[in-house]
Design an enzyme around this catalytic site. Structure first.
Site, PDB file in Angstrom:
ATOM      1  N   ASP A 179       6.237  -4.395  47.313  1.00 34.80           N
ATOM      2  CA  ASP A 179       6.841  -3.277  46.953  1.00 34.80           C
ATOM      3  C   ASP A 179       8.166  -3.610  47.685  1.00 34.80           C
ATOM      4  OD1 ASP A 179       7.125  -0.369  45.726  1.00 34.80           O
ATOM      5  OD2 ASP A 179       6.326   0.684  47.798  1.00 34.80           O
ATOM      6  N   ASP A 236       7.297   5.688  40.036  1.00 31.27           N
ATOM      7  CA  ASP A 236       6.097   6.087  40.208  1.00 31.27           C
ATOM      8  C   ASP A 236       5.433   6.993  39.419  1.00 31.27           C
ATOM      9  OD1 ASP A 236       6.867   5.098  42.899  1.00 31.27           O
ATOM     10  OD2 ASP A 236       6.052   5.978  44.352  1.00 31.27           O
TER      11      ASP A 236
END
Ligand code: GAL
Length: 423
Positions: A179, A236
């Site tokens: 990430d 997201d």
């Protein structure tokens, strides 16, 4: 059945959204458009050889803990999920990675700077959970972050790239989601960062898949495929259809979002995939009960057409039969896993109505008819849009095996009788 063109008649609309779709396969197709895409794929495959891997030749499939549990994961839950992946038939349908997302690590590294599992959540440690996952015939995936901290403010990998990749290899990790929270202060481009991880992964000798999670920061353009097998193309995903469509839109790019998102399909192919984020099938909210199954099928079919990685994100311990049927639909998964690796593309758009085409390795093609609107409408596919002519055999890939149940009503414009027999 043979058709001169195909119409899909919508079922009843829901108050908020309504989707009806059908995935159809047609035989004997080599349209010019398919050949053009095929050339691109072959060129891309040559480039991929630079990271010398034969991994992820089809989009990775698995389950990831984030969408179902966020950081609330522990040993028992993950073991139960591993068991459920086997029992529900998910593993046998192709979902082989079990990925632990953010929240598995202790708030501090040990005195030698090594990452350790959160002792309350994973008292037996990460090697043990990895072993458990492997014993179920699954592969072990793990989350880290290239910043100082993860998004949950736990220890990130910045400055520890080598020892982290080494310990992952020791634990038997097969897949790393890396990430990007807090990475702005690294003083490095993301291309530099991911190349560093690739180098250290390779040095371990363990062939770990690397997934670029960077909120869709153009990894396709800066050469993400030299370091990783997949990259996010979006922010997201959330459990509602607006978010699902936004994420899909970034990957199949008709430039509605930004010119930079046009034509991303050309960057996908065996070993390197656009990732519109993990699945929310089974989690979707703000829908009437009778719309949920339709929305799940629309979401899943779209991901399959886009050759997107299929990371389920629902609580598999409590999966309904409907959701299980969607996630394990064999012929729809086969479209996603087709070895040609062409990402499906939009061939028609008229308001809320869209048609996607995905040429397949055996010369047939898959077509998705999608109604994103909230009222009943017909969609007609004319063969010239997908490079066909004459009569063609048509099959609904969502037909439930062993039953006569069609998930949408398909009929030829000239032969309304087919509608009755399919309904
Ligand atoms: C986000 C990421 C999510 C999830 C979360 C964990 O940045 O996009 O998929 O991994 O962090 O904190």
């Amino acid at each position: 059945m043979e058709r001169e063109n195909v119409k899909v008649l919508k079922q009843l609309p829901s108050s908020i959204y309504f989707w009806t779709l059908s995935v159809l396969a047609f035989a004997a197709l080599f349209p010019a458009s398919a050949r053009a895409v095929d050339d691109v794929v072959r060129t891309e495959s040559k480039g991929k050889a630079r990271i010398s891997q034969d991994q992820a030749l089809t989009p990775p499939m698995g389950w990831n803990s984030w969408n179902a549990f966020q950081a609330d994961i522990d040993e028992q839950k993950i073991q139960a999920i591993a068991d459920a992946m086997v029992k529900s038939g998910m593993r046998d349908a192709g979902y082989d990675y079990l990925v632990l997302d953010d929240g598995w690590m202790a708030p501090e590294r040990d005195k030698d700077g090594r990452l350790v599992a959160d002792p309350r959540k994973f008292p037996s440690g990460m090697k043990a959970i990895g072993d458990y996952i492997h014993r179920q015939g699954l592969k072990f995936g793990i989350y880290q972050d290239r910043g100082k901290l993860t998004c949950q403010q736990l220890p990130g990998s910045f400055g520890h790239e080598q020892i982290d990749m080494e310990i992952f290899a020791k634990w038997g990790v097969d897949y790393i989601k890396m990430d990007s929270c807090f990475a702005e202060s690294n003083g490095r481009y993301s291309s530099d960062d991911y190349a560093i991880y690739r180098k250290h992964i390779q040095a371990t000798g363990r062939p770990m898949v690397l997934s670029i999670s960077d909120f869709g920061n153009a990894a396709w353009a800066w050469g993400g495929k030299e370091s990783a097998q997949l990259w996010r193309t979006s922010h997201d995903i959330y459990p509602w259809m607006g978010s699902v469509y936004n994420c899909a839109e970034t990957s199949c790019g008709d430039r509605a979002i930004h010119p930079a998102f046009g034509g991303l399909g050309q960057f996908a192919g065996p070993g390197h995939w656009n990732d519109p984020d993990m699945l929310q099938v089974g989690n979707l909210k703000n829908l009437k009960a009778d719309r949920k199954a339709i929305a799940d099928r629309a979401h899943f079919s779209l991901w399959c057409m886009l050759a997107a990685p299929l990371m389920a994100g629902n609580d598999l311990r409590a999966m309904s039969k409907d959701v299980q049927e969607v996630l394990t639909a064999p012929e729809v998964i086969a479209v996603n896993q087709d070895k040609l690796g062409v990402q499906g593309y939009k061939v028609f758009i008229d308001g809320a109505l869209e048609v996607y085409n995905k040429p397949l390795a055996d010369g047939t093609t898959a077509v998705l008819l999608l109604n994103r609107g909230n009222k009943v409408e017909d969609i007609t596919v004319s063969w010239d849009k997908i490079g066909l002519s004459g009569k063609q055999p048509v099959r609904d890939l969502l037909v439930t095996k062993g039953s006569r149940r069609f998930h949408s009503v398909v009929y030829g414009s000239a032969t309304r009788s087919a509608r009755a027999s399919n309904a």
